[in-house]
Design a protein around this motif. Sequence first.
Motif, PDB file in Angstrom:
ATOM      1  N   GLY A   1       7.268  -9.168   5.158  1.00 16.17           N
ATOM      2  CA  GLY A   1       6.655 -10.769   5.155  1.00 16.17           C
ATOM      3  C   GLY A   1       5.457 -10.703   3.932  1.00 16.17           C
ATOM      4  N   PHE A   2       5.428  -9.417   3.233  1.00 22.39           N
ATOM      5  CA  PHE A   2       4.177  -9.329   2.547  1.00 22.39           C
ATOM      6  C   PHE A   2       4.466 -10.439   1.027  1.00 22.39           C
ATOM      7  N   GLU A   3       3.469 -11.113   0.433  1.00 21.05           N
ATOM      8  CA  GLU A   3       3.660 -11.923  -0.511  1.00 21.05           C
ATOM      9  C   GLU A   3       3.848 -11.096  -1.671  1.00 21.05           C
ATOM     10  N   ARG A   4       4.581 -11.748  -2.691  1.00 21.95           N
ATOM     11  CA  ARG A   4       5.082 -11.038  -3.877  1.00 21.95           C
ATOM     12  C   ARG A   4       3.707 -10.589  -4.686  1.00 21.95           C
ATOM     13  N   PRO A   5       2.644 -11.455  -4.969  1.00 20.76           N
ATOM     14  CA  PRO A   5       1.293 -10.737  -5.486  1.00 20.76           C
ATOM     15  C   PRO A   5       0.928  -9.482  -4.798  1.00 20.76           C
ATOM     16  N   VAL A   6       0.841  -9.182  -3.595  1.00 24.21           N
ATOM     17  CA  VAL A   6       0.480  -8.245  -2.982  1.00 24.21           C
ATOM     18  C   VAL A   6       1.361  -7.005  -3.396  1.00 24.21           C
ATOM     19  N   ILE A   7       2.938  -7.124  -3.476  1.00 29.15           N
ATOM     20  CA  ILE A   7       3.435  -6.265  -3.779  1.00 29.15           C
ATOM     21  C   ILE A   7       3.419  -5.684  -5.084  1.00 29.15           C
ATOM     22  N   MET A   8       3.265  -6.863  -5.895  1.00 27.00           N
ATOM     23  CA  MET A   8       3.179  -6.529  -7.539  1.00 27.00           C
ATOM     24  C   MET A   8       2.020  -5.482  -7.902  1.00 27.00           C
ATOM     25  N   THR A   9       0.901  -5.930  -6.973  1.00 28.83           N
ATOM     26  CA  THR A   9      -0.674  -5.024  -7.149  1.00 28.83           C
ATOM     27  C   THR A   9      -0.197  -3.601  -6.608  1.00 28.83           C
ATOM     28  N   ALA A  10       0.544  -3.685  -5.309  1.00 34.48           N
ATOM     29  CA  ALA A  10       0.697  -2.174  -4.867  1.00 34.48           C
ATOM     30  C   ALA A  10       1.576  -1.199  -5.685  1.00 34.48           C
ATOM     31  N   LEU A  11       2.420  -1.835  -6.587  1.00 36.16           N
ATOM     32  CA  LEU A  11       3.294  -1.216  -7.290  1.00 36.16           C
ATOM     33  C   LEU A  11       2.888  -1.191  -8.851  1.00 36.16           C
ATOM     34  N   SER A  12       1.813  -2.202  -9.059  1.00 31.48           N
ATOM     35  CA  SER A  12       1.451  -2.248 -10.573  1.00 31.48           C
ATOM     36  C   SER A  12       2.905  -2.737 -11.387  1.00 31.48           C
ATOM     37  N   THR A  13       3.277  -3.729 -10.977  1.00 28.88           N
ATOM     38  CA  THR A  13       4.368  -4.337 -11.805  1.00 28.88           C
ATOM     39  C   THR A  13       4.405  -5.651 -11.822  1.00 28.88           C
ATOM     40  N   ASP A  14       5.155  -6.550 -12.634  1.00 29.64           N
ATOM     41  CA  ASP A  14       5.142  -7.987 -12.780  1.00 29.64           C
ATOM     42  C   ASP A  14       6.285  -8.652 -12.017  1.00 29.64           C
TER      43      ASP A  14
ATOM     44  N   GLN B   1      -8.229  17.384  10.206  1.00 26.25           N
ATOM     45  CA  GLN B   1      -9.378  16.674   9.703  1.00 26.25           C
ATOM     46  C   GLN B   1      -9.191  15.571   9.110  1.00 26.25           C
ATOM     47  N   ALA B   2      -9.978  14.272   9.652  1.00 21.79           N
ATOM     48  CA  ALA B   2      -9.324  13.018   9.057  1.00 21.79           C
ATOM     49  C   ALA B   2     -10.731  12.011   9.045  1.00 21.79           C
ATOM     50  N   ILE B   3     -10.604  11.238   8.275  1.00 24.02           N
ATOM     51  CA  ILE B   3     -11.743  10.186   8.172  1.00 24.02           C
ATOM     52  C   ILE B   3     -11.000   8.917   8.582  1.00 24.02           C
ATOM     53  N   ILE B   4     -11.695   8.320   9.453  1.00 26.34           N
ATOM     54  CA  ILE B   4     -11.244   6.995  10.080  1.00 26.34           C
ATOM     55  C   ILE B   4     -12.082   5.703   9.368  1.00 26.34           C
ATOM     56  N   ARG B   5     -10.715   5.149   8.668  1.00 26.88           N
ATOM     57  CA  ARG B   5     -11.425   3.649   8.118  1.00 26.88           C
ATOM     58  C   ARG B   5     -11.028   2.540   8.329  1.00 26.88           C
ATOM     59  N   LYS B   6     -11.778   1.293   8.517  1.00 28.51           N
ATOM     60  CA  LYS B   6     -11.347   0.249   8.848  1.00 28.51           C
ATOM     61  C   LYS B   6     -10.633  -0.518   7.443  1.00 28.51           C
ATOM     62  N   LEU B   7      -9.185  -0.495   7.887  1.00 30.51           N
ATOM     63  CA  LEU B   7      -8.124  -1.356   6.468  1.00 30.51           C
ATOM     64  C   LEU B   7      -7.230  -2.328   7.289  1.00 30.51           C
ATOM     65  N   ASP B   8      -6.955  -3.173   6.509  1.00 33.36           N
ATOM     66  CA  ASP B   8      -5.933  -4.089   7.026  1.00 33.36           C
ATOM     67  C   ASP B   8      -4.635  -3.828   6.384  1.00 33.36           C
ATOM     68  N   ASP B   9      -3.670  -4.689   6.824  1.00 36.42           N
ATOM     69  CA  ASP B   9      -2.235  -4.003   6.245  1.00 36.42           C
ATOM     70  C   ASP B   9      -2.225  -4.242   4.825  1.00 36.42           C
ATOM     71  N   VAL B  10      -2.887  -5.170   4.178  1.00 34.99           N
ATOM     72  CA  VAL B  10      -2.629  -5.372   2.480  1.00 34.99           C
ATOM     73  C   VAL B  10      -3.590  -4.148   2.145  1.00 34.99           C
ATOM     74  N   ASP B  11      -4.659  -3.725   2.628  1.00 34.56           N
ATOM     75  CA  ASP B  11      -5.224  -2.504   2.193  1.00 34.56           C
ATOM     76  C   ASP B  11      -4.382  -1.238   2.197  1.00 34.56           C
ATOM     77  N   VAL B  12      -3.649  -1.224   3.198  1.00 36.84           N
ATOM     78  CA  VAL B  12      -2.899   0.164   3.387  1.00 36.84           C
ATOM     79  C   VAL B  12      -1.836   0.224   2.258  1.00 36.84           C
ATOM     80  N   VAL B  13      -1.191  -0.961   1.998  1.00 30.80           N
ATOM     81  CA  VAL B  13       0.001  -0.945   1.148  1.00 30.80           C
ATOM     82  C   VAL B  13      -0.717  -0.474  -0.211  1.00 30.80           C
ATOM     83  N   ILE B  14      -1.766  -1.382  -0.629  1.00 30.65           N
ATOM     84  CA  ILE B  14      -2.304  -1.128  -1.983  1.00 30.65           C
ATOM     85  C   ILE B  14      -2.815   0.192  -1.969  1.00 30.65           C
TER      86      ILE B  14
END
Length: 331
Positions: free
Chosen positions: A181-194, A140-153
């Motif tokens: 190749g993800f930018e540092r701000p994206v990774i910081m958001t995904a991991l809630s870190t500085d 049972q699944a829900i299909i949602r349109k997400l880009d790569d940044v959405d996925v990692v966050i």
Amino acid sequence: MGSDMSRRDRLKGLFDDTAQELAAANLEEEAPLRGPAGPVRSMALTLGRMEEESRAMQEALLSGERVVELDPDLIDVSFVRDRLAELPQDLADELVRSIEENGQEVPILVRQHPQVAARYQVVYGHRRLQALRLLGRKVQAIIRKLDDVDVVIAQGIENSARRNLSYIERAVFAFNLASKGFERPVIMTALSTDKTELSKLISVAKSIPMDVIMAIGPAPAAGRRKWIALAQDWTNATRTRLQGLLASENFAAQESDRRFELVVTELATKPDRRAVTEYEWSPKQSGRIKGRIRSAGNSFTLALKTGDAADFGDYISRRLDELYDAFKAGK
């Protein structure tokens, strides 16, 4: 970083919006829902029994859209790995038994595979997907349109909503995202870190060979300080010293935290002076030089070759007194 935080807020907001709708649905005295709404109703009842707000928000994300039934063979794992722990491997797993008895109460979240037509990638619910594979059931699944940044966050939100990643899992997740190749701000958001802590995380996962990290596993009790210490002291010689331990059956049979302890203990043990150790050296950063090191009893040989060998050898030679003094002071 503001746009990445707004993405996180938007994804997390999906929890809050649907949580209220599901709570209202639980209060309605209606006949049982039929058809496609059944799994959503089931999910609402499940959420009604949950007390932890974070868990409720996580599962609420998975309502709101039509639930479809998919063949698990059409669903691939996320393009970036976070957890080092294995997925359920047999029917005795607690989650597998729960789904076998109660059915899949909460759908997984997937997106259309960005490269392969008619396939999907799982965003939430890797363990549920594996459990259903083992049971030979549809998903049972829900299909949602997400880009790569959405996925990692979204993976970051999922991890904070249930068991937090261990320190080394966070480090590997950060390193994998940076490598893709993800930018540092994206990774910081995904991991809630500085920024400073993120640099440490990436450095740890970069310094210790990935196959060694995988052999040790998530080691939840081994926190930031211990992993950083291991990374800072890591050399080619460290890898050579651990070869026997990492290949042993006894090591593989231990729990992950115990495996980390065994590695630390092995490295703290004074090596046998009679043993002959040979290994290759190359700079952590790319460079035009290689070395061959041989240690046997009371002798130690370092042979340098390729482009910078002569100049670097001369550099070391001029500083031997300085290095030896530092060595004696350190002892």
